[in-house]
Design an enzyme around this catalytic site. Structure first.
Site, short mmCIF file in Angstrom:
data_model
loop_
_atom_site.label_atom_id
_atom_site.label_comp_id
_atom_site.label_asym_id
_atom_site.label_seq_id
_atom_site.Cartn_x
_atom_site.Cartn_y
_atom_site.Cartn_z
N GLY A 183 0.79 -1.22 0.00
CA GLY A 183 0.00 0.00 0.00
C GLY A 183 0.83 1.28 0.00
N LEU A 184 0.46 2.19 0.88
CA LEU A 184 1.11 3.50 0.91
C LEU A 184 2.55 3.39 1.41
N PHE A 239 -10.58 -1.98 10.80
CA PHE A 239 -11.73 -2.54 10.06
C PHE A 239 -12.98 -1.83 10.55
N TYR A 264 -9.63 11.64 10.66
CA TYR A 264 -10.54 11.44 11.81
C TYR A 264 -9.76 11.36 13.13
N LYS A 291 -5.33 6.79 16.46
CA LYS A 291 -4.68 7.81 15.62
C LYS A 291 -4.65 9.16 16.34
N GLY A 310 -6.37 11.68 3.26
CA GLY A 310 -7.75 11.32 2.97
C GLY A 310 -7.75 10.00 2.22
N ARG A 312 -10.95 -3.69 4.05
CA ARG A 312 -11.44 -3.66 5.43
C ARG A 312 -12.42 -2.52 5.71
C1 HXC Z 1 -15.10 -7.60 14.41
C2 HXC Z 1 -12.99 -8.51 14.30
C3 HXC Z 1 -12.96 -8.33 12.89
C4 HXC Z 1 -14.11 -7.74 12.27
C5 HXC Z 1 -11.07 -9.21 13.51
N1 HXC Z 1 -11.81 -9.08 14.62
N2 HXC Z 1 -11.76 -8.77 12.45
N3 HXC Z 1 -14.04 -8.16 15.05
N4 HXC Z 1 -15.15 -7.40 13.07
N5 HXC Z 1 -14.16 -7.51 10.97
C6 HXC Z 1 -11.45 -9.46 15.96
C7 HXC Z 1 -11.09 -10.94 16.10
O1 HXC Z 1 -12.24 -11.76 16.24
C8 HXC Z 1 -10.23 -10.91 17.36
O2 HXC Z 1 -10.99 -10.77 18.52
C9 HXC Z 1 -9.46 -9.61 17.22
O3 HXC Z 1 -10.24 -8.78 16.35
C10 HXC Z 1 -8.09 -9.80 16.61
O4 HXC Z 1 -8.23 -10.45 15.35
P1 HXC Z 1 -7.06 -11.31 14.70
O5 HXC Z 1 -7.50 -11.72 13.35
O6 HXC Z 1 -6.61 -12.37 15.65
O7 HXC Z 1 -5.90 -10.20 14.67
P2 HXC Z 1 -4.60 -10.08 13.78
O8 HXC Z 1 -4.27 -11.38 13.11
O9 HXC Z 1 -3.59 -9.46 14.65
O10 HXC Z 1 -5.04 -9.07 12.59
C11 HXC Z 1 -5.23 -7.70 12.85
C12 HXC Z 1 -6.39 -7.13 12.01
C13 HXC Z 1 -6.20 -7.48 10.50
C14 HXC Z 1 -6.41 -5.62 12.24
C15 HXC Z 1 -7.71 -7.74 12.49
O11 HXC Z 1 -7.25 -6.90 9.73
C16 HXC Z 1 -4.88 -7.00 9.97
O12 HXC Z 1 -3.89 -7.73 10.00
N6 HXC Z 1 -4.81 -5.73 9.47
C17 HXC Z 1 -3.56 -5.11 8.98
C18 HXC Z 1 -3.74 -4.24 7.77
C19 HXC Z 1 -4.84 -3.22 7.87
O13 HXC Z 1 -5.73 -3.30 8.72
N7 HXC Z 1 -4.79 -2.29 6.95
C20 HXC Z 1 -5.79 -1.22 6.83
C21 HXC Z 1 -5.27 0.06 7.36
S1 HXC Z 1 -6.36 1.23 6.75
P3 HXC Z 1 -11.40 -12.05 19.47
O14 HXC Z 1 -12.15 -11.45 20.61
O15 HXC Z 1 -12.25 -12.97 18.60
O16 HXC Z 1 -10.11 -12.70 19.88
C22 HXC Z 1 -6.43 2.56 7.69
C23 HXC Z 1 -7.16 3.66 6.93
C24 HXC Z 1 -7.64 4.78 7.75
O17 HXC Z 1 -5.97 2.60 8.76
C25 HXC Z 1 -8.51 5.80 7.04
C26 HXC Z 1 -9.01 5.54 5.66
C27 HXC Z 1 -9.77 6.65 5.00
P1 NAP Z 2 -2.04 -1.51 4.23
O1 NAP Z 2 -1.46 -1.78 2.90
O2 NAP Z 2 -2.94 -2.52 4.84
O3 NAP Z 2 -0.84 -1.17 5.20
C1 NAP Z 2 -0.75 -1.56 6.53
C2 NAP Z 2 0.63 -2.15 6.74
O4 NAP Z 2 0.83 -2.34 8.14
C3 NAP Z 2 0.84 -3.49 6.05
O5 NAP Z 2 2.03 -3.46 5.32
C4 NAP Z 2 0.94 -4.47 7.22
O6 NAP Z 2 1.86 -5.51 6.88
C5 NAP Z 2 1.46 -3.59 8.32
N1 NAP Z 2 1.10 -4.09 9.65
C6 NAP Z 2 -0.15 -4.33 10.11
N2 NAP Z 2 -0.08 -4.80 11.36
C7 NAP Z 2 1.23 -4.82 11.70
C8 NAP Z 2 1.93 -5.19 12.86
N3 NAP Z 2 1.30 -5.64 13.96
N4 NAP Z 2 3.29 -5.08 12.88
C9 NAP Z 2 3.93 -4.62 11.78
N5 NAP Z 2 3.32 -4.27 10.64
C10 NAP Z 2 1.97 -4.36 10.61
O7 NAP Z 2 -2.88 -0.12 4.22
P2 NAP Z 2 -2.52 1.35 3.72
O8 NAP Z 2 -3.77 1.91 3.18
O9 NAP Z 2 -1.30 1.35 2.89
O10 NAP Z 2 -2.23 2.10 5.11
C11 NAP Z 2 -0.97 2.68 5.39
C12 NAP Z 2 -1.12 3.78 6.41
O11 NAP Z 2 -1.90 4.85 5.86
C13 NAP Z 2 -1.82 3.37 7.70
O12 NAP Z 2 -1.23 4.04 8.79
C14 NAP Z 2 -3.23 3.88 7.49
O13 NAP Z 2 -3.90 4.08 8.71
C15 NAP Z 2 -2.94 5.17 6.78
N6 NAP Z 2 -4.06 5.73 6.03
C16 NAP Z 2 -4.47 5.14 4.87
C17 NAP Z 2 -5.49 5.73 4.17
C18 NAP Z 2 -5.95 5.17 2.85
O14 NAP Z 2 -6.89 5.73 2.26
N7 NAP Z 2 -5.33 4.12 2.34
C19 NAP Z 2 -6.12 6.90 4.65
C20 NAP Z 2 -5.68 7.44 5.85
C21 NAP Z 2 -4.64 6.86 6.53
P3 NAP Z 2 1.71 -7.04 7.41
O15 NAP Z 2 0.30 -7.43 7.22
O16 NAP Z 2 2.69 -7.78 6.58
O17 NAP Z 2 2.13 -7.01 8.85
#
Ligand code: HXC
Ligand code: NAP
Length: 293
Positions: free
Chosen positions: A26-27, A105, A156, A171, A198, A208
């Site tokens: 991603g970013l 999410f 936000y 955040k 944004g 998500r």
């Molecule tokens: C409710 C959920 C859920 C869902 C997981 N959980 N997904 N609960 N709804 N959709 C719960 C699980 O049941 C568990 O709780 C707990 O959360 C942890 O889940 P795990 O899968 O064990 O966690 P983990 O493997 O550590 O994964 C973390 C994660 C996953 C956040 C859930 O999505 C991930 O790895 N994300 C990384 C990348 C990411 O999120 N990128 C997006 C960033 S975007 P219980 O109680 O069952 O144990 C961003 C943009 C901002 O930030 C602004 C945009 C405009």
């Molecule tokens: P993304 O591709 O899902 O990036 C998230 C990264 O975080 C992944 O590379 C993931 O890699 C890593 N990560 C997650 N959990 C981690 C952990 N426990 N330890 C180490 N690394 C972890 O999403 P993105 O959109 O590029 O987001 C990048 C940043 O921009 C984030 O801070 C997000 O909040 C911010 N942001 C994004 C948007 C947007 O529109 N995309 C808007 C506002 C802010 P692994 O899964 O391999 O660990």
């Protein structure tokens, strides 16, 4: 207008070593790519080592730069300390920490388990704290100066947002930490800034935040006054400037890059965008008529 145009001059980051958490997708990957093109060495870290290895090969081939891949879950302080040590061993010193890793999410808050809430706080706030503390202590201990910490937040972080409450709270905490340490650790030669993006489409965020047909139902570009989402290079340009020496007097700032999205939601009368141009003569006449009575 070429939104993919690259802003800084060649070699603008030459000699710098930059750690990008979540740099393999991603970013984070987009910013890493541009840092490499500008001459920096980059350490990319995340949980998935296979992905990091593949991205290292891809980006080294593409840019001719040097990438170190380090597996590190930012929630675990011991892994973060090991990542700091591996980065220093490889490059001698680290100049920039870019806290980009995040988890998020959408969910009604009452559906979240305590662990689900903690998981987001732990990745975003505790993870940023872990990396900042580990690098900060290292730099202070070694008396190294001219260091930069850049944190990726969201808009936000200022406003809060329903349905992503753990992320909004985390955040906001990262933003408070950015501003606090900008003052406290300036004496050690560190600068702290943040970027609030944004909508910039990435697979990680869109899977998500807009699963299934929510992508079509809620076209985020329509929420933006400029009527488009961000181009990754636009964010990379801003990040490269903020980690470079050209921004040496910017400290404690958060820069929003969202096409005006959050302000559109904030201004009380912004809904008047929906009034067609041809109605304004009539509305003006109605207002003037009231004034003269
Ligand atoms: C409710 C959920 C859920 C869902 C997981 N959980 N997904 N609960 N709804 N959709 C719960 C699980 O049941 C568990 O709780 C707990 O959360 C942890 O889940 P795990 O899968 O064990 O966690 P983990 O493997 O550590 O994964 C973390 C994660 C996953 C956040 C859930 O999505 C991930 O790895 N994300 C990384 C990348 C990411 O999120 N990128 C997006 C960033 S975007 P219980 O109680 O069952 O144990 C961003 C943009 C901002 O930030 C602004 C945009 C405009
Ligand atoms: P993304 O591709 O899902 O990036 C998230 C990264 O975080 C992944 O590379 C993931 O890699 C890593 N990560 C997650 N959990 C981690 C952990 N426990 N330890 C180490 N690394 C972890 O999403 P993105 O959109 O590029 O987001 C990048 C940043 O921009 C984030 O801070 C997000 O909040 C911010 N942001 C994004 C948007 C947007 O529109 N995309 C808007 C506002 C802010 P692994 O899964 O391999 O660990």
């Amino acid at each position: 207008m070429d939104l993919k145009a690259k802003m800084l001059r060649d070699d603008a980051l030459k000699g710098k070593t930059i750690v990008v958490t979540g740099g393999g997708s991603g970013l984070g990957k987009a910013m890493t790519t541009y840092f490499l093109e500008l001459g920096a060495n980059v350490v990319i870290t995340s949980r998935n080592m296979e992905k990091l290895k593949a991205v290292k090969t891809e980006l080294e081939d593409q840019t001719g730069g040097t990438v170190l891949s380090v597996q590190c879950d930012v929630r675990n302080y011991e892994e973060v300390e090991a990542m700091v040590a591996a980065s220093v061993e490889a490059f001698g010193t680290v100049d920039v920490l870019l806290n980009n890793a995040a988890g998020n999410f959408i969910s009604p808050t009452e559906r979240l388990s305590a662990n689900a809430f903690d998981t987001i706080i732990d990745i975003v706030l505790k993870g940023t704290k872990n990396c900042t503390l580990a690098f900060g202590k290292h730099w202070i201990d070694k008396k190294e100066k001219n260091k930069v910490v850049l944190n990726i937040v969201t808009t936000y972080a200022f406003t809060g947002s329903a349905y992503v409450v753990p992320s909004a709270a985390a955040k906001a905490g990262v933003l408070a930490m950015t501003r606090s340490l900008a003052v406290e650790w300036a004496k050690y030669g560190m600068r702290f800034n943040a970027i609030a993006p944004g909508p910039f489409p990435t697979k990680g965020a869109w899977d998500r935040l807009l699963p299934g047909d929510l992508k079509e139902k809620f076209d985020l570009s329509k929420k933006v006054p400029l009527k488009r989402v961000g181009e990754h290079q636009e964010l990379a340009n801003l990040a490269a400037y903020l980690v470079s020496d050209f921004s040496a007097y910017i400290n404690g700032e958060v820069i929003t890059i969202d096409g005006g999205e959050w302000l559109k939601g904030a201004g009380q009368m912004n809904m008047l965008e929906e009034i067609p141009q041809e109605m304004w003569d009539m509305l003006e006449a109605m207002i003037r008529a009231k004034k003269s009575k």
